[in-house]
Design an enzyme around this catalytic site. Structure first.
Site, PDB file in Angstrom:
ATOM      1  N   TYR A  71       0.814  -1.273   0.092  1.00  6.34           N
ATOM      2  CA  TYR A  71       0.029   0.080   0.001  1.00  6.34           C
ATOM      3  C   TYR A  71       0.897   1.039   0.115  1.00  6.34           C
ATOM      4  O   TYR A  71       0.348   2.277  -0.703  1.00  6.34           O
ATOM      5  CB  TYR A  71      -1.192   0.142   1.193  1.00  6.34           C
ATOM      6  CG  TYR A  71      -2.079  -1.113   0.747  1.00  6.34           C
ATOM      7  CD1 TYR A  71      -2.147  -2.418   1.072  1.00  6.34           C
ATOM      8  CD2 TYR A  71      -3.314  -0.447  -0.080  1.00  6.34           C
ATOM      9  CE1 TYR A  71      -3.225  -3.070   0.802  1.00  6.34           C
ATOM     10  CE2 TYR A  71      -4.319  -1.273  -0.183  1.00  6.34           C
ATOM     11  CZ  TYR A  71      -4.332  -2.640   0.046  1.00  6.34           C
ATOM     12  OH  TYR A  71      -5.396  -3.485  -0.495  1.00  6.34           O
ATOM     13  N   ARG A  74       1.612   2.090  -3.588  1.00  7.16           N
ATOM     14  CA  ARG A  74       0.398   2.472  -4.264  1.00  7.16           C
ATOM     15  C   ARG A  74       0.194   3.995  -3.887  1.00  7.16           C
ATOM     16  O   ARG A  74      -0.092   4.614  -4.738  1.00  7.16           O
ATOM     17  CB  ARG A  74      -0.614   1.384  -4.372  1.00  7.16           C
ATOM     18  CG  ARG A  74      -0.639   0.171  -5.115  1.00  7.16           C
ATOM     19  CD  ARG A  74      -1.685  -0.774  -4.683  1.00  7.16           C
ATOM     20  NE  ARG A  74      -3.149  -0.137  -5.011  1.00  7.16           N
ATOM     21  CZ  ARG A  74      -3.861  -0.514  -4.618  1.00  7.16           C
ATOM     22  NH1 ARG A  74      -4.075  -1.768  -4.003  1.00  7.16           N
ATOM     23  NH2 ARG A  74      -5.213  -0.177  -4.877  1.00  7.16           N
ATOM     24  N   GLN A 108     -15.616   1.862  -6.349  1.00  5.97           N
ATOM     25  CA  GLN A 108     -14.693   1.003  -5.758  1.00  5.97           C
ATOM     26  C   GLN A 108     -13.155   1.351  -5.571  1.00  5.97           C
ATOM     27  O   GLN A 108     -12.513   0.634  -4.644  1.00  5.97           O
ATOM     28  CB  GLN A 108     -14.755  -0.324  -6.992  1.00  5.97           C
ATOM     29  CG  GLN A 108     -16.126  -1.069  -7.075  1.00  5.97           C
ATOM     30  CD  GLN A 108     -15.912  -1.995  -7.995  1.00  5.97           C
ATOM     31  OE1 GLN A 108     -15.468  -3.211  -7.719  1.00  5.97           O
ATOM     32  NE2 GLN A 108     -16.210  -1.628  -9.563  1.00  5.97           N
ATOM     33  N   HIS A 126     -14.907   1.050  -0.833  1.00  4.91           N
ATOM     34  CA  HIS A 126     -13.783   0.084  -0.471  1.00  4.91           C
ATOM     35  C   HIS A 126     -12.942   0.900   0.342  1.00  4.91           C
ATOM     36  O   HIS A 126     -11.592   0.278   0.529  1.00  4.91           O
ATOM     37  CB  HIS A 126     -13.141  -0.515  -1.752  1.00  4.91           C
ATOM     38  CG  HIS A 126     -13.879  -1.712  -2.705  1.00  4.91           C
ATOM     39  ND1 HIS A 126     -13.704  -1.954  -3.474  1.00  4.91           N
ATOM     40  CD2 HIS A 126     -15.099  -2.301  -2.163  1.00  4.91           C
ATOM     41  CE1 HIS A 126     -14.690  -2.753  -3.968  1.00  4.91           C
ATOM     42  NE2 HIS A 126     -15.515  -3.102  -2.954  1.00  4.91           N
ATOM     43  N   THR A 194     -14.881  -0.878 -14.721  1.00  5.13           N
ATOM     44  CA  THR A 194     -14.828  -2.006 -14.046  1.00  5.13           C
ATOM     45  C   THR A 194     -15.186  -3.274 -14.603  1.00  5.13           C
ATOM     46  O   THR A 194     -15.784  -3.593 -15.791  1.00  5.13           O
ATOM     47  CB  THR A 194     -15.729  -1.891 -12.729  1.00  5.13           C
ATOM     48  OG1 THR A 194     -15.527  -3.016 -11.809  1.00  5.13           O
ATOM     49  CG2 THR A 194     -17.224  -1.906 -13.085  1.00  5.13           C
ATOM     50  N   GLU A 222     -13.651  -2.392 -22.552  1.00  5.37           N
ATOM     51  CA  GLU A 222     -13.987  -3.699 -23.241  1.00  5.37           C
ATOM     52  C   GLU A 222     -15.227  -4.340 -22.598  1.00  5.37           C
ATOM     53  O   GLU A 222     -15.438  -3.926 -21.272  1.00  5.37           O
ATOM     54  CB  GLU A 222     -12.861  -4.825 -23.516  1.00  5.37           C
ATOM     55  CG  GLU A 222     -12.315  -5.064 -22.181  1.00  5.37           C
ATOM     56  CD  GLU A 222     -10.805  -5.509 -22.230  1.00  5.37           C
ATOM     57  OE1 GLU A 222     -10.063  -5.570 -23.308  1.00  5.37           O
ATOM     58  OE2 GLU A 222     -10.283  -6.283 -21.135  1.00  5.37           O
TER      59      GLU A 222
END
Ligand code: BV8
Length: 253
Positions: A71, A74, A108, A126, A194, A222
């Protein structure tokens, strides 16, 4: 007037009533063009590390230093100056400000790009990067820097319990009651960026589709795992599809 006359035109298959309620779910794909990695694309986060090793309570109990390193890396990327909200984030703010009915964004994502773009009616189901929570007493603090096992909780004075205030796999997402309430009462549900692999978020389209008159649209690079459950879909990068779709909704007023 579209925000950018050269922007691609896109015609929504359904225009809700002007007082209609719109719920938007976003995932990692909306932040990709801001420079943040997605999870399941080729070369994505889960292709480099197993979620079982860094994104579950068991992983934190087993190896907290490894979770913190994951974490911290990130979060440091998230703080970088070149990581800014993109045209898709800004289009959702235009919709919230310009649409007469209620507009709710459920993300999310643990990045704060929607917040920085100006979204107000926003739920981080989240959690977010910029908070830490004590595993012992639950105390939550603002935190944008690195976390480590040396951190001491300012409430219970215990060390090694401060963790990212995000929802790991196996943990209860945040504000689920408020989210399900909005889904069951919305006229339009838009899913953006997502892959439709993580529940309960991946199940939201099915919740909406049960309600008469509700329309569902997927705006993704996609087809997602749940693509066949959507009444409408537009594929392409979010910075192209989202402004075009949102501006067409606003021009219909
Ligand atoms: C829970 C925070 C109980 C941390 C994350 C059935 C029902 C309920 C639960 C389960 C179930 N089946 C399995 C479960 C358990 C589990 C789960 O879903 N597992 C999966 C792996 C099968 N779920 C849980 O544990 C959840 N908790 O269920 O509690 C409960 C149940 C119901 C009600 C209440 C309680 C908790 C899950 C949360 C885990 N935490 N993140 C962190 O970020 O580190 S999940 C993680 O995945 C991120 O939040 C991420 O956002 C999320 C979903 O991923 P996506 O956002 O979709 O990202 P992905 O890379 O997959 O896809 C990106 C997409 O973007 C792609 O489609 C791509 O094409 C597109 N894209 C790429 N570039 C662009 C683009 N689109 C547009 N433009 C572009 N430029």
């Amino acid at each position: 007037m579209s925000q950018n006359s050269t922007a691609p035109k896109l015609q929504p298959a359904f225009i809700p009533p002007a007082d209609g309620r719109i719920v938007i779910l976003t995932g990692a794909g909306i932040s990709k063009e801001s420079g943040l990695e997605t999870f399941r694309d080729a070369g994505g986060i889960w292709s480099k590390v197993r979620l079982e090793d860094v994104a579950t309570p068991e992983a934190f109990a087993r190896d907290p230093k490894r979770c913190h390193a994951f974490y911290n890396m990130r979060r440091a990327r998230h703080r970088a100056a070149d990581v800014q909200p993109n045209a898709a984030h800004h289009a959702l703010v235009r919709l919230e400000q310009g649409w007469p009915g209620d507009v709710m964004v459920v993300t999310q994502n643990v990045d704060t790009l929607h917040d920085r773009a100006g979204s107000k009616n926003l739920i981080h189901m989240h959690g977010t990067y910029n908070q830490a929570r004590c595993n012992f007493c639950g105390h939550v603090i603002a935190n944008e820097g690195d976390l480590s096992v040396e951190d001491v909780c300012s409430a219970c004075n215990k060390a090694a319990g401060m963790r990212p205030n995000v929802v790991w796999f196996g943990e209860m997402p945040i504000e689920m009651e408020r989210i399900y309430g909005a889904l069951s009462d919305c006229d339009l549900f838009i899913s953006i960026g997502t892959s439709g692999n993580v529940y309960p978020a991946a199940g939201f389209v099915a919740v909406v589709s049960k309600h008469a008159g509700a329309h569902t649209a997927e705006l993704n690079l996609e087809p997602s795992a749940g693509a066949t459950l959507f009444a409408e879909a537009h594929y392409g990068p979010a910075t192209a599809t989202v402004p075009a779709y949102i501006d067409a909704l606003l021009q219909s007023l």
